[in-house]
Design a protein around this motif. Structure first.
Motif, PDB file in Angstrom:
ATOM      1  N   PRO A  50      38.328  18.902  -4.582  1.00  0.00           N
ATOM      2  CA  PRO A  50      37.204  18.460  -5.410  1.00  0.00           C
ATOM      3  C   PRO A  50      37.663  17.772  -6.693  1.00  0.00           C
ATOM      4  CG  PRO A  50      36.805  20.659  -4.588  1.00  0.00           C
ATOM      5  CD  PRO A  50      38.204  20.306  -4.196  1.00  0.00           C
ATOM      6  N   THR A  51      37.066  16.618  -6.950  1.00  0.00           N
ATOM      7  CA  THR A  51      37.438  15.843  -8.126  1.00  0.00           C
ATOM      8  C   THR A  51      36.262  15.751  -9.087  1.00  0.00           C
ATOM      9  OG1 THR A  51      38.137  13.681  -8.926  1.00  0.00           O
ATOM     10  CG2 THR A  51      36.855  13.702  -6.908  1.00  0.00           C
ATOM     11  N   LEU A  52      36.593  15.727 -10.364  1.00  0.00           N
ATOM     12  CA  LEU A  52      35.558  15.560 -11.390  1.00  0.00           C
ATOM     13  C   LEU A  52      35.254  14.082 -11.611  1.00  0.00           C
ATOM     14  CD1 LEU A  52      36.921  18.210 -13.883  1.00  0.00           C
ATOM     15  CD2 LEU A  52      34.796  18.379 -12.615  1.00  0.00           C
ATOM     16  N   ASP A  53      36.083  13.225 -11.007  1.00  0.00           N
ATOM     17  CA  ASP A  53      35.913  11.784 -11.168  1.00  0.00           C
ATOM     18  C   ASP A  53      34.838  11.310 -10.175  1.00  0.00           C
ATOM     19  OD1 ASP A  53      36.082   9.108 -11.376  1.00  0.00           O
ATOM     20  OD2 ASP A  53      38.265   8.970 -11.095  1.00  0.00           O
ATOM     21  N   SER A  54      33.627  11.126 -10.677  1.00  0.00           N
ATOM     22  CA  SER A  54      32.523  10.766  -9.776  1.00  0.00           C
ATOM     23  C   SER A  54      32.741   9.391  -9.159  1.00  0.00           C
ATOM     24  CB  SER A  54      31.200  10.814 -10.534  1.00  0.00           C
ATOM     25  OG  SER A  54      31.234   9.928 -11.626  1.00  0.00           O
ATOM     26  N   SER A  55      33.383   8.484  -9.912  1.00  0.00           N
ATOM     27  CA  SER A  55      33.613   7.149  -9.353  1.00  0.00           C
ATOM     28  C   SER A  55      34.585   7.227  -8.180  1.00  0.00           C
ATOM     29  CB  SER A  55      34.151   6.211 -10.431  1.00  0.00           C
ATOM     30  OG  SER A  55      35.393   6.683 -10.898  1.00  0.00           O
ATOM     31  N   ARG A  56      35.538   8.161  -8.268  1.00  0.00           N
ATOM     32  CA  ARG A  56      36.487   8.319  -7.164  1.00  0.00           C
ATOM     33  C   ARG A  56      35.771   8.848  -5.927  1.00  0.00           C
ATOM     34  NH1 ARG A  56      41.218  12.620  -6.905  1.00  0.00           N
ATOM     35  NH2 ARG A  56      42.214  11.942  -5.001  1.00  0.00           N
ATOM     36  N   ALA A  57      34.851   9.776  -6.147  1.00  0.00           N
ATOM     37  CA  ALA A  57      34.084  10.315  -5.020  1.00  0.00           C
ATOM     38  C   ALA A  57      33.205   9.217  -4.410  1.00  0.00           C
ATOM     39  CB  ALA A  57      33.235  11.481  -5.499  1.00  0.00           C
ATOM     40  N   ASP A  58      32.567   8.413  -5.278  1.00  0.00           N
ATOM     41  CA  ASP A  58      31.736   7.311  -4.764  1.00  0.00           C
ATOM     42  C   ASP A  58      32.582   6.322  -3.962  1.00  0.00           C
ATOM     43  OD1 ASP A  58      29.465   8.355  -5.881  1.00  0.00           O
ATOM     44  OD2 ASP A  58      29.647   7.234  -7.747  1.00  0.00           O
ATOM     45  N   ARG A  59      33.780   6.056  -4.504  1.00  0.00           N
ATOM     46  CA  ARG A  59      34.667   5.116  -3.824  1.00  0.00           C
ATOM     47  C   ARG A  59      35.082   5.672  -2.462  1.00  0.00           C
ATOM     48  NH1 ARG A  59      37.555   4.452  -8.044  1.00  0.00           N
ATOM     49  NH2 ARG A  59      39.356   5.689  -7.415  1.00  0.00           N
ATOM     50  N   ALA A  60      35.328   6.986  -2.426  1.00  0.00           N
ATOM     51  CA  ALA A  60      35.712   7.619  -1.155  1.00  0.00           C
ATOM     52  C   ALA A  60      34.590   7.476  -0.131  1.00  0.00           C
ATOM     53  CB  ALA A  60      36.033   9.091  -1.378  1.00  0.00           C
ATOM     54  N   VAL A  61      33.361   7.586  -0.587  1.00  0.00           N
ATOM     55  CA  VAL A  61      32.220   7.413   0.328  1.00  0.00           C
ATOM     56  C   VAL A  61      32.195   5.985   0.864  1.00  0.00           C
ATOM     57  CG1 VAL A  61      29.704   7.347   0.467  1.00  0.00           C
ATOM     58  CG2 VAL A  61      30.830   9.219  -0.753  1.00  0.00           C
ATOM     59  N   GLU A  62      32.386   5.037  -0.046  1.00  0.00           N
ATOM     60  CA  GLU A  62      32.333   3.626   0.360  1.00  0.00           C
ATOM     61  C   GLU A  62      33.470   3.267   1.313  1.00  0.00           C
ATOM     62  OE1 GLU A  62      29.945   1.402  -0.138  1.00  0.00           O
ATOM     63  OE2 GLU A  62      28.882   3.104  -0.992  1.00  0.00           O
ATOM     64  N   GLU A  63      34.603   3.935   1.130  1.00  0.00           N
ATOM     65  CA  GLU A  63      35.785   3.547   1.907  1.00  0.00           C
ATOM     66  C   GLU A  63      35.863   4.232   3.272  1.00  0.00           C
ATOM     67  OE1 GLU A  63      39.022   4.365  -0.704  1.00  0.00           O
ATOM     68  OE2 GLU A  63      38.712   2.525  -1.875  1.00  0.00           O
ATOM     69  N   ILE A  64      34.892   5.063   3.580  1.00  0.00           N
ATOM     70  CA  ILE A  64      34.929   5.702   4.902  1.00  0.00           C
ATOM     71  C   ILE A  64      34.687   4.645   5.979  1.00  0.00           C
ATOM     72  CG2 ILE A  64      33.652   7.260   6.427  1.00  0.00           C
ATOM     73  CD1 ILE A  64      33.380   9.143   4.053  1.00  0.00           C
ATOM     74  N   ARG A  65      35.640   4.543   6.870  1.00  0.00           N
ATOM     75  CA  ARG A  65      35.581   3.492   7.899  1.00  0.00           C
ATOM     76  C   ARG A  65      34.936   4.024   9.175  1.00  0.00           C
ATOM     77  NH1 ARG A  65      40.818   1.648   9.866  1.00  0.00           N
ATOM     78  NH2 ARG A  65      41.340   3.856   9.765  1.00  0.00           N
ATOM     79  N   GLN A  66      34.309   3.120   9.858  1.00  0.00           N
ATOM     80  CA  GLN A  66      33.781   3.461  11.176  1.00  0.00           C
ATOM     81  C   GLN A  66      34.955   3.572  12.145  1.00  0.00           C
ATOM     82  OE1 GLN A  66      30.402   3.893  12.501  1.00  0.00           O
ATOM     83  NE2 GLN A  66      31.831   4.760  13.986  1.00  0.00           N
ATOM     84  N   THR A  67      35.021   4.681  12.868  1.00  0.00           N
ATOM     85  CA  THR A  67      36.077   4.822  13.870  1.00  0.00           C
ATOM     86  C   THR A  67      35.441   4.945  15.253  1.00  0.00           C
ATOM     87  OG1 THR A  67      36.114   7.236  13.897  1.00  0.00           O
ATOM     88  CG2 THR A  67      37.431   6.143  12.183  1.00  0.00           C
TER      89      THR A  67
END
Lengths: 729, 269
Positions: free
Chosen positions: A150-167
């Motif tokens: 868990p990260t306190l960096d909300s932008s990092r969490a948002d970025r992680a959501v955006e970067e989830i690729r379709q497999t």
């Protein structure tokens, strides 16, 4: 009162520190001889009570300060106090399903289910209180990329959501749920949320009971919420190529390659006039194959043929016209290795007086089932030699060796064959009356480890009895899976009067045979192994229990003998270029000779640019073997492995699990069980989760701040009193 | 010290020496009336010795006198010995007699009075050879001295007077009753006067007294008040008995302390 940092409560033991200091100070008196004790005594007696009270006040204050700080560090939570200035941290573990089924179109704005899942995740993250810690992990059959801790960096969490690729991966949510729950369960927080965003596809909950148990455990520390994206029952048509397989044992140039194509209709309506287009190396191969009408939920398979243009690896694809709700499963690709001509060496242990009496007569005819005048053009060539001629034969000219009723070999010949198999060649061993079992069991099985099994006693005892027959069904091994189709004939008609029992050791430790690699290919009707397969170095070994001629069994004169021998030969060749087709998510493994260790290879994934290749190195696998393993097979399609020195390109293909194409949702009873351990919410746009995520209590507030303030005030008071008490009196 | 003190035997001639003619300003009490009656001439009688001054010096030799504070160069006893030596020198120098008594619980050493020239050496020898060891019992010693000493003189008591002050004053009054002039020289270390200690201190009682652990700053005021009260009670007790009482600080030079007192004595006659 709950504590977020329980371990720090032990810090309250630090109250002993002021007491210890106090006691130690009592031992640090400076000694002064004194004459005027009389006046001192009066002074001490007069001030004794006041001094003791002052000492106790300071000691209690110091202990209270230490205890308050330790208690504050333990981060106590109370719902009795509230205020914006009090910390109230939420930890959320967000699991986002990115398996193949999440590529299904939702029918809303051209979005897929994964797009909707990202939208839901973003909405959830933005709704968390400031200062919340979040972990975001993608989930398919294994936990994917993201931010597990868990990260306190909300932008990092948002970025992680955006970067989830379709497999194209299959779904098994348990590992990801387990990982996310572990990550948040022991995290200090006033509130913990475990949010699983998935399409609720039934196939994704393979370990349903285990997931329920895990959520039950998680529920004691966190609140599980399952967010379902996509509306069940509103998915559109979906046809999927669920199988594309090579049916011809050996892919030879100029020979028609028989392929089996299966198409399944996962849509709610019947699919009419379904056609599938074959292509070889990207070029269409003939006209589309007509499959006909496919009712909903049913599959249709057709057999078709393709021609391979040259030696090497070829990409064969079966493609549906497309345009349905899940495009990922409209194409299925396999890679086959085409050979120009393969050669087999038959070592005859009983040549006979005429060819028909030869031990290898039936083997030769099975491998080269054409008239002698056409044998030169046939894609398999077979040479027959006696055991004594073996030392003078260059084995590098052959792809496989068949030992038929060979009594025994010289030590050098045995080593010669072991080297041949270790380098990637194939070996098939047939016993007979001449066989010296001791040689096979000791030298080839125990010492060299070349044979996967030892030869036991001959059986059945009554050679005039009904004998043994081969299994009539339930063929598990891919080599004989052909006979699962009743139309392909049967192997059970063959009668075996005599065989040597194949004794498979429980654990191989000696030689190069990889422990546990011995597999039963075929069994007799009594369950005893008839054919056993084993791996040796880079090669493969098939060990038969009965003879290659008709002396012990009539299999060689049965219809099934030819395809069986061809498949054995094909199995050897596939082993040479084997493992070219793996399921999405499974690693591609390729073995090389040991001299390849530390050589570099570039892997180019399906549909990616050349510049996006991954550099890997050939690793030492031990036992004189080397190999590469490439696990990042998220996408279906073809991959290329490019080796240098010597230059070589190996292609392999990955295929999606057909289960991912099935939109079958979780059943109502399953949903009901899930609701008993989690809040189950269907995502219907922003705000749809507010009812679940917003209604719960905050879980209290952390009160460390007021405790620290009180400790600070007490410290000031202690300072003031200490100064005041130490004044001259 | 010659001419600086009053003899207890004022008006009594000790030993007649000669006559001389009267001159204005001479005390008429010393006129020889018989010669005046016989010859009608004025003659004054002259004597061999003007007084028979005897100084009895008593030194407290108890363990409490061993104290030497942080700012002092010598202990109270060494200071007291120095004072006694100085006084002995001055007394003997004007041909008066000196006796020396060293005591603690009782009289430990006694040097009989003498005005001989070697008395000073005997005094110094006694002082240097003395080592303190016992507790003090000043009132008992004062009573004992009052009983023992027949010839009246001045009794000089050099001590810290750390004893029950009423008992001490009783002893002083006994000496006064016996006709002695008494001078109390209280020798104190500066630490005992100022109590400058800080931190945590364990005071170890001399003369087998109990120990006290304390934070001196916490009791300083009380101590100083008690000490000042004690000295004040002694001083007033001495004054009531028409005796002098002087406090000496061992951190101060000896001539300051003695000089101050001798000047005072000269002025008061």
């Amino acid at each position: 009162m709950p504590l977020l940092n329980t371990i720090m409560i032990w810090g309250t033991a630090a109250v002993a520190i002021p007491i210890i200091i106090h006691l130690m100070n009592r031992r640090r008196f400076r000694k002064v001889p004194w004459a005027a004790i009389r006046f001192l005594k009066i002074s001490v007696e007069r001030n004794q009570r006041r001094m003791k009270i002052e000492e106790w006040i300071l000691l209690l204050l110091r202990c209270a300060i230490v205890a308050l700080i330790a208690f504050a560090l333990a981060r106590p939570v109370s719902d009795l106090i509230s205020g914006r200035w009090l910390a109230s941290q939420t930890v959320a573990g967000v699991v986002i399903d990115h398996s193949g089924s999440m590529a299904t179109a939702t029918g809303v704005g051209g979005k897929t289910k994964l797009d909707t899942a990202r939208e839901a995740a973003t909405g959830i993250l933005s709704g968390l209180p400031n200062g919340s810690a979040t972990s975001v992990v993608s989930a398919a059959d294994t936990p994917g990329e993201g931010v597990l801790e868990p990260t306190l960096d909300s932008s990092r969490a948002d970025r992680a959501v955006e970067e989830i690729r379709q497999t194209y991966r299959t779904t098994d949510l348990l590992p990801a749920i387990d990982g996310a729950a572990d990550a948040i369960e022991n995290r200090a927080a006033t509130r913990r949320e475990l949010i699983i965003i998935t399409d609720g596809q039934s196939a994704g909950w393979k370990q349903f009971d285990a997931i329920i148990r895990r959520l039950e455990t998680a529920k004691t520390k966190a609140r599980p919420v399952i967010v379902l994206v996509g509306e069940p029952g509103v998915e559109g048509d979906n046809l999927a190529v669920t199988r594309l397989a090579q049916n011809t044992p050996v892919a030879a140039i100029g020979q028609p390659l028989r392929l089996s194509v299966e198409v399944t209709n996962f849509g709610p309506l019947e699919a009419d006039n379904v056609t599938v287009q074959l292509s070889v190396d990207g070029a269409e191969a003939g006209e589309p194959v007509d499959i006909g009408d496919i009712p909903p939920g049913e599959s249709r398979a057709v057999t078709t043929f393709a021609a391979l243009p040259g030696e090497g690896h070829h990409r064969i694809a079966a493609t549906l016209p497309g345009g349905d709700s899940l495009p990922l499963d409209d194409t299925r690709v396999i890679v086959v290795r085409a050979v120009k001509r393969s050669r087999a060496l038959l070592v005859d242990g009983e040549p006979g007086r005429v060819p028909s009496e030869s031990e290898t007569f039936f083997l030769h005819n099975a491998l080269v089932p054409v008239p002698p005048d056409r044998a030169e053009d046939f894609y398999i060539a077979a040479d027959v030699v006696t055991p004594s001629a073996l030392p003078g034969t260059d084995l590098d000219d052959y792809d496989a060796i068949f030992l038929a009723n060979v009594s025994e070999l010289t030590r050098s010949s045995a080593q010669q064959i072991a080297d041949f198999v270790g380098a990637g060649g194939g070996l098939a061993v047939f016993p007979g009356k001449n066989v010296n079992r001791s040689f096979y069991n000791v030298e080839l099985h125990s010492e060299l480890g070349l044979l996967p099994a030892g030869f036991g006693d001959a059986y059945p005892e009554d050679s005039n009895g009904p004998g043994l027959t081969l299994q009539a069904g339930g063929y598990d091994h891919p080599l004989v899976a052909l006979w699962n189709d009743p139309g392909a004939g049967t192997l059970a008609s063959a009668r075996t009067r005599r065989a040597l029992r194949l004794e498979i050791p429980k654990s191989e430790t000696g030689g190069q045979t990889a422990p546990g690699t011995a597999k039963v290919v075929l069994r007799y009707n009594d369950g005893s192994p008839a054919v056993v397969e084993g791996e040796f170095g880079l090669g493969r070994v098939f060990q038969f229990s009965s003879s290659a001629d008709t002396e012990w069994t009539d299999l060689p004169v049965r219809l099934g003998f030819l395809p069986l021998i061809h498949r054995v030969f094909g199995g050897v060749l596939q082993r040479k270029g084997g493992g070219l087709n793996v399921q999405v998510g499974s690693p591609f493994v390729r073995r090389f000779p040991s001299e390849f260790i530390q050589r570099e290879a570039m892997v180019y994934a399906a549909g990616t640019a050349v510049s996006e290749g991954t550099l890997i190195k050939v690793q030492d696998l031990g036992g004189g073997a080397a190999g590469i393993e490439y696990a990042n097979t998220d996408l279906a399609g073809t991959y290329e492995v490019s080796l240098t020195d010597p230059p070589e390109v190996i292609s392999f293909a990955t295929q999606m699990d057909p289960a991912e194409s099935d939109p079958e949702p979780l059943s109502e009873p399953q949903l009901e069980r899930l609701r008993s351990v989690a809040d189950v919410v269907r995502w219907e746009g922003p705000g749809s989760l507010a009812a679940v995520l917003g209604n719960e209590g905050s879980g209290g507030s952390e009160i460390w701040l007021p405790l620290i303030v009180i400790a600070g005030l007490l410290a000031l008071l202690e300072l003031f009193l200490a100064q005041r008490f130490s004044r001259v009196k | 010290m010659a001419g600086d003190h009053k003899s207890p035997y004022r008006g009594f001639a000790i030993e007649f020496a000669q006559h001389r003619e009267y001159s204005p300003g001479d005390d008429v009490r010393h006129l020889d009336w018989k010669v005046l009656g016989r010859t009608e001439r004025y003659y004054i009688k002259q004597y061999e010795q003007e007084t028979n001054y005897i100084a009895h010096i008593l030194i407290d030799g108890s363990e409490s006198m061993l104290y030497k504070g942080s700012s002092a160069e010598i202990s109270k006893l060494e200071y007291a010995k120095s004072v006694a030596a100085c006084l002995s020198y001055l007394v003997l120098h004007q041909r008066d007699s000196v006796s020396l008594t060293l005591f603690d619980e009782d009289i430990r050493q006694h040097l009989p009075r003498s005005d001989a020239r070697n008395q000073l050496f005997r005094v110094l020898e006694t002082l240097t050879g003395f080592e303190p060891e016992g507790e003090t019992a000043l009132p008992h010693v004062l009573h004992e001295m009052a009983r023992r000493v027949q010839r009246k003189g001045i009794v000089i008591i050099i001590s810290d007077f750390f004893d029950e002050e009423s008992d001490v004053i009783e002893g002083i009054q006994h000496l006064r009753f016996a006709g002695h002039e008494v001078l109390g020289l209280q020798v104190l270390d500066n630490d005992e006067i100022e109590f400058p200690f800080t931190g945590l201190v364990e005071f170890e009682g001399l003369e087998n007294l109990e120990n006290f652990k304390t934070r001196p700053s916490e009791i300083k005021k009380t101590y100083l008040t008690e000490m000042e009260g004690f000295r004040e009670r002694l001083r007033s007790g001495f004054e009531r008995s028409e005796c002098h009482f002087v406090t000496m600080d061992t951190s101060k030079p000896l001539d300051d302390a003695l000089g101050g007192y001798l000047t005072f004595r000269k002025e008061t006659g």
